[in-house]
Design a protein around this motif. Structure first.
Motif, short mmCIF file in Angstrom:
data_model
loop_
_atom_site.label_atom_id
_atom_site.label_comp_id
_atom_site.label_asym_id
_atom_site.label_seq_id
_atom_site.Cartn_x
_atom_site.Cartn_y
_atom_site.Cartn_z
N LYS A 2 1.18 -1.20 -0.08
CA LYS A 2 0.11 0.08 0.20
C LYS A 2 1.01 1.56 0.26
O LYS A 2 0.58 1.74 -0.93
N LYS A 3 2.07 1.85 0.66
CA LYS A 3 2.96 2.34 0.90
C LYS A 3 3.38 2.93 -0.13
O LYS A 3 3.85 3.91 -0.95
N TYR A 4 4.15 1.86 -1.24
CA TYR A 4 4.39 1.42 -2.44
C TYR A 4 3.53 2.02 -3.34
O TYR A 4 3.96 1.75 -5.08
N LEU A 5 2.34 2.36 -3.54
CA LEU A 5 0.96 2.04 -4.68
C LEU A 5 1.33 3.03 -5.84
O LEU A 5 1.60 3.00 -7.11
N PRO A 6 1.89 4.59 -5.12
CA PRO A 6 2.17 5.65 -5.77
C PRO A 6 3.50 4.96 -7.25
O PRO A 6 3.51 5.16 -7.99
N LEU A 7 4.25 4.21 -6.55
CA LEU A 7 5.56 4.28 -7.08
C LEU A 7 5.40 3.07 -8.27
O LEU A 7 5.79 3.18 -9.40
N TYR A 8 4.69 2.06 -7.89
CA TYR A 8 4.09 0.57 -8.58
C TYR A 8 2.46 1.79 -9.86
O TYR A 8 3.37 1.55 -11.00
N GLU A 9 2.38 2.81 -9.73
CA GLU A 9 1.16 3.38 -10.36
C GLU A 9 2.07 4.28 -11.34
O GLU A 9 2.01 4.49 -12.51
N PHE A 10 3.38 4.68 -10.72
CA PHE A 10 4.13 5.71 -11.49
C PHE A 10 4.48 5.03 -12.53
O PHE A 10 4.63 5.55 -14.03
N LEU A 11 5.45 3.59 -12.48
CA LEU A 11 6.00 2.60 -13.51
C LEU A 11 5.11 2.28 -14.63
O LEU A 11 5.86 1.89 -16.01
N CYS A 12 3.61 1.71 -14.01
CA CYS A 12 2.94 1.48 -15.10
C CYS A 12 2.85 1.89 -16.19
O CYS A 12 2.44 1.50 -17.12
N ALA A 13 2.68 3.49 -15.39
CA ALA A 13 1.95 5.39 -16.57
C ALA A 13 3.27 4.96 -17.20
O ALA A 13 3.21 5.58 -18.75
N SER A 14 4.98 4.60 -16.95
CA SER A 14 5.48 4.84 -17.99
C SER A 14 6.07 3.91 -19.50
O SER A 14 6.10 2.82 -19.19
N GLN A 15 6.57 4.74 -20.00
CA GLN A 15 6.59 3.74 -20.91
C GLN A 15 8.44 3.92 -21.64
O GLN A 15 8.83 2.93 -23.25
#
Length: 81
Positions: A2-15
């Motif tokens: 949960k704490k690292y969810l924003p990093l996960y989302e950022f990386l998922c959006a990266s191309q």
């Protein structure tokens, strides 16, 4: 994770194939400080075995390099086997 969810989302959006962050940039994405151990122990950045690693691995990235002196980390896309 949960704490690292924003990093996960950022990386998922990266191309990008690889992306370099300062620790401060990661803290800005998380809106929270990294634990002191991230600044001291290279093992904190290991690709597996920790909730923070789940964030980047599940997003399709792995830590390529980490520099504890300059506080920078490079993530690269995991190769498809």
């Amino acid at each position: 994770m949960k704490k690292y969810l924003p990093l996960y989302e950022f990386l998922c959006a990266s191309q990008k194939e690889s992306i370099r962050f300062t620790f401060l940039e990661i803290e800005n994405i998380l809106e929270s400080r990294l634990p002191q151990s991230a600044y001291i122990y290279r093992e904190w950045w290991a690709n597996g075995g920790h909730v923070q690693a789940d964030a980047w691995l599940n997003a399709g990235y792995q830590v390529e390099t980490v520099d504890l002196v300059t506080h920078c980390v490079v993530f690269s896309k995991c190769s498809k086997s």
